[in-house]
Motif scaffolding. Structure first.
Motif, PDB file in Angstrom:
ATOM      1  N   ASP A 150       0.850  -1.188   0.000  1.00  0.00           N
ATOM      2  CA  ASP A 150       0.000   0.000   0.000  1.00  0.00           C
ATOM      3  C   ASP A 150       0.892   1.246   0.000  1.00  0.00           C
ATOM      4  O   ASP A 150       2.008   1.226   0.537  1.00  0.00           O
ATOM      5  CB  ASP A 150      -0.896   0.012   1.237  1.00  0.00           C
ATOM      6  N   ASN A 151       0.388   2.343  -0.575  1.00  0.00           N
ATOM      7  CA  ASN A 151       1.142   3.605  -0.641  1.00  0.00           C
ATOM      8  C   ASN A 151       2.491   3.428  -1.329  1.00  0.00           C
ATOM      9  O   ASN A 151       3.513   3.984  -0.894  1.00  0.00           O
ATOM     10  CB  ASN A 151       1.352   4.186   0.767  1.00  0.00           C
ATOM     11  N   ALA A 152       2.509   2.643  -2.406  1.00  0.00           N
ATOM     12  CA  ALA A 152       3.759   2.308  -3.086  1.00  0.00           C
ATOM     13  C   ALA A 152       4.516   3.541  -3.577  1.00  0.00           C
ATOM     14  O   ALA A 152       5.759   3.542  -3.635  1.00  0.00           O
ATOM     15  CB  ALA A 152       3.474   1.369  -4.265  1.00  0.00           C
ATOM     16  N   ILE A 153       3.795   4.592  -3.941  1.00  0.00           N
ATOM     17  CA  ILE A 153       4.449   5.805  -4.449  1.00  0.00           C
ATOM     18  C   ILE A 153       5.399   6.404  -3.407  1.00  0.00           C
ATOM     19  O   ILE A 153       6.420   7.002  -3.745  1.00  0.00           O
ATOM     20  CB  ILE A 153       3.386   6.845  -4.879  1.00  0.00           C
ATOM     21  N   SER A 154       5.080   6.220  -2.154  1.00  0.00           N
ATOM     22  CA  SER A 154       5.919   6.783  -1.093  1.00  0.00           C
ATOM     23  C   SER A 154       7.323   6.192  -1.090  1.00  0.00           C
ATOM     24  O   SER A 154       8.257   6.814  -0.569  1.00  0.00           O
ATOM     25  CB  SER A 154       5.267   6.557   0.275  1.00  0.00           C
ATOM     26  N   ALA A 155       7.492   5.006  -1.646  1.00  0.00           N
ATOM     27  CA  ALA A 155       8.831   4.407  -1.725  1.00  0.00           C
ATOM     28  C   ALA A 155       9.756   5.297  -2.546  1.00  0.00           C
ATOM     29  O   ALA A 155      10.950   5.436  -2.238  1.00  0.00           O
ATOM     30  CB  ALA A 155       8.749   3.015  -2.341  1.00  0.00           C
TER      31      ALA A 155
ATOM     32  N   ILE B  30       3.605   8.367   9.420  1.00  0.00           N
ATOM     33  CA  ILE B  30       2.549   8.708  10.393  1.00  0.00           C
ATOM     34  C   ILE B  30       1.244   9.051   9.669  1.00  0.00           C
ATOM     35  O   ILE B  30       0.156   8.628  10.089  1.00  0.00           O
ATOM     36  CB  ILE B  30       3.004   9.875  11.290  1.00  0.00           C
ATOM     37  N   LEU B  31       1.359   9.784   8.576  1.00  0.00           N
ATOM     38  CA  LEU B  31       0.166  10.132   7.793  1.00  0.00           C
ATOM     39  C   LEU B  31      -0.458   8.904   7.144  1.00  0.00           C
ATOM     40  O   LEU B  31      -1.679   8.821   6.967  1.00  0.00           O
ATOM     41  CB  LEU B  31       0.516  11.190   6.744  1.00  0.00           C
ATOM     42  N   HIS B  32       0.393   7.933   6.762  1.00  0.00           N
ATOM     43  CA  HIS B  32      -0.142   6.669   6.236  1.00  0.00           C
ATOM     44  C   HIS B  32      -1.007   5.991   7.295  1.00  0.00           C
ATOM     45  O   HIS B  32      -2.104   5.486   7.005  1.00  0.00           O
ATOM     46  CB  HIS B  32       0.995   5.723   5.836  1.00  0.00           C
TER      47      HIS B  32
ATOM     48  N   GLY C 200      -4.233   7.697   7.692  1.00  0.00           N
ATOM     49  CA  GLY C 200      -5.113   7.406   6.569  1.00  0.00           C
ATOM     50  C   GLY C 200      -5.761   6.036   6.665  1.00  0.00           C
ATOM     51  O   GLY C 200      -6.897   5.837   6.212  1.00  0.00           O
ATOM     52  N   GLU C 201      -5.055   5.078   7.281  1.00  0.00           N
ATOM     53  CA  GLU C 201      -5.609   3.722   7.432  1.00  0.00           C
ATOM     54  C   GLU C 201      -6.749   3.712   8.448  1.00  0.00           C
ATOM     55  O   GLU C 201      -7.657   2.878   8.372  1.00  0.00           O
ATOM     56  CB  GLU C 201      -4.515   2.745   7.865  1.00  0.00           C
ATOM     57  N   GLY C 202      -6.682   4.587   9.425  1.00  0.00           N
ATOM     58  CA  GLY C 202      -7.748   4.673  10.420  1.00  0.00           C
ATOM     59  C   GLY C 202      -7.762   3.528  11.406  1.00  0.00           C
ATOM     60  O   GLY C 202      -8.720   3.356  12.166  1.00  0.00           O
ATOM     61  N   ALA C 203      -6.696   2.741  11.412  1.00  0.00           N
ATOM     62  CA  ALA C 203      -6.622   1.605  12.351  1.00  0.00           C
ATOM     63  C   ALA C 203      -5.185   1.113  12.397  1.00  0.00           C
ATOM     64  O   ALA C 203      -4.382   1.394  11.506  1.00  0.00           O
ATOM     65  CB  ALA C 203      -7.555   0.490  11.923  1.00  0.00           C
ATOM     66  N   MET C 204      -4.852   0.375  13.455  1.00  0.00           N
ATOM     67  CA  MET C 204      -3.527  -0.216  13.601  1.00  0.00           C
ATOM     68  C   MET C 204      -3.653  -1.729  13.586  1.00  0.00           C
ATOM     69  O   MET C 204      -4.545  -2.286  14.220  1.00  0.00           O
ATOM     70  CB  MET C 204      -2.881   0.216  14.911  1.00  0.00           C
TER      71      MET C 204
ATOM     72  N   GLY D 204      -1.003  -5.519  12.667  1.00  0.00           N
ATOM     73  CA  GLY D 204       0.314  -6.043  12.335  1.00  0.00           C
ATOM     74  C   GLY D 204       0.609  -5.920  10.847  1.00  0.00           C
ATOM     75  O   GLY D 204       1.737  -5.595  10.438  1.00  0.00           O
ATOM     76  N   ALA D 205      -0.400  -6.156  10.019  1.00  0.00           N
ATOM     77  CA  ALA D 205      -0.213  -6.099   8.568  1.00  0.00           C
ATOM     78  C   ALA D 205       0.134  -4.687   8.117  1.00  0.00           C
ATOM     79  O   ALA D 205       0.995  -4.486   7.240  1.00  0.00           O
ATOM     80  CB  ALA D 205      -1.478  -6.581   7.862  1.00  0.00           C
ATOM     81  N   ILE D 206      -0.515  -3.684   8.720  1.00  0.00           N
ATOM     82  CA  ILE D 206      -0.248  -2.289   8.347  1.00  0.00           C
ATOM     83  C   ILE D 206       1.171  -1.892   8.743  1.00  0.00           C
ATOM     84  O   ILE D 206       1.901  -1.256   7.975  1.00  0.00           O
ATOM     85  CB  ILE D 206      -1.280  -1.354   9.022  1.00  0.00           C
ATOM     86  N   VAL D 207       1.576  -2.289   9.934  1.00  0.00           N
ATOM     87  CA  VAL D 207       2.930  -1.964  10.396  1.00  0.00           C
ATOM     88  C   VAL D 207       3.972  -2.630   9.510  1.00  0.00           C
ATOM     89  O   VAL D 207       4.974  -2.007   9.111  1.00  0.00           O
ATOM     90  CB  VAL D 207       3.113  -2.393  11.868  1.00  0.00           C
TER      91      VAL D 207
END
Length: 317
Positions: free
Chosen positions: A28-33, A107-109, A112-116, A118-121
């Motif tokens: 997710d958010n690949a452009i940020s790379a 942090i903004l990612h 944007g997810e609105g939740a925490m 393990g997969a998001i981290v």
């Protein structure tokens, strides 16, 4: 025609490569790379490694702070400000402020997810690793600075030769028509050379010293001595023959300014001049005494100039 530097080329290559890798990993958010890669392209290998580590470390702290505050208070724009109020002082305290911008993106990612979870981290850590990793790989290539450093060395030695030659001319003839522009030019060259030599040292991770670095450091100290000599020279009322033998020493030095080791030979010549100088009759008035004192100081300065060169060559052994 404008010049495109290696850092620009690596940035242009690294950003799309990072995005392609992130997309291939289905992050997710690949452009940020690509943004992370752009931020981590640096002018030296050492700086690149330090920057990558600071950003990675700061991002881990940012994820922890943001995760705790978002989960405790809620995913609200005002909480982003609170996260930064807590996070930024921590980075300042740890000396990793270079990671603030990168961490803010992460942090903004999370916001944007609105939740925490393990997969998001994991997604954010892998995204960070891709961006930083591509930057580090590209920064393993650094163009050699030897050509630029040699060019500056040659220009510097030409200026040293001119300065010594003008001193010799004054001591032998008493004539002084020199503009002195080599002084300001030499100061500029030394500053530029030190910056390039420091960069060159930082590009060799396993080597903390470089001959050019020591060489320009030696020339910088010698230049300080030359600048101290000039006021002494101006206070000496030289005649055509009285100080001819001292002028010849400076003239000889002017003709042999190069990286090789010639200091020992000239130190021997200086010793002979001192002996000859000491055999002269003592000054019989204040004016002669001051002139003699200035000449003694001048000989001491040129001795220090030569000792610096001798010490530099010994350090190469």
């Amino acid at each position: 025609m404008f010049k495109v530097g290696s850092r620009t080329i690596k940035t242009a290559i690294g950003a799309p490569v990072s995005i392609i890798v992130a997309l291939a990993l289905d992050l997710d958010n690949a452009i940020s790379a690509g943004i992370l890669t752009i931020l981590c392209i640096q002018v030296t290998r050492q700086r690149s490694l330090e920057t990558a580590w600071y950003r990675f470390y700061a991002c881990l702290i940012g994820i922890a702070v943001a995760g705790i505050l978002f989960e405790l208070i809620g995913y609200n724009p005002l909480v982003i400000g609170l996260v930064l109020l807590v996070f930024i002082p921590i980075t300042v305290q740890l000396g990793i402020t270079e990671g603030i911008i990168t961490s803010t993106v992460i942090i903004l990612h999370l916001y944007g997810e609105g939740a925490m979870s393990g997969a998001i981290v994991v997604n954010e850590i892998v995204l960070l690793s891709v961006g930083l990793g591509v930057a580090l790989i590209l920064n393993m290539y650094m163009p050699s600075l030897d050509t630029e450093l040699k060019k500056i060395r040659d220009e510097l030695e030409e200026n040293f030769s001119k300065i010594l030659g003008e001193i010799a001319n004054y001591l032998k003839t008493g004539d002084y028509y020199w503009s002195g522009h080599e002084i300001t030019e030499t100061a500029r060259l030394i500053e530029e050379a030190n910056e390039l030599a420091s960069r060159d040292v930082e590009n060799h991770l396993l080597r903390r010293h470089h001959p050019f670095y020591h060489y320009f450091h030696m020339r910088e100290k010698q230049f300080d001595i030359l600048e101290r000599m000039l006021p002494l020279i101006s206070r000496i009322d030289a005649t055509d023959d009285e100080y001819n033998y001292i002028g010849e020493l400076f003239e000889d030095l002017a003709d042999h300014v190069h990286p090789g080791n010639t200091a020992v030979k000239y130190l021997e010549k200086l010793n002979h001049i001192r002996k000859k100088f000491n055999k002269e009759s003592l000054p019989n008035d204040r004016e002669m005494f001051e002139k003699r004192a200035n000449l003694y100081l001048l000989l001491n300065e040129i001795e220090q100039y030569l000792i610096l060169k001798r010490s530099y060559k010994k350090s190469d052994i």
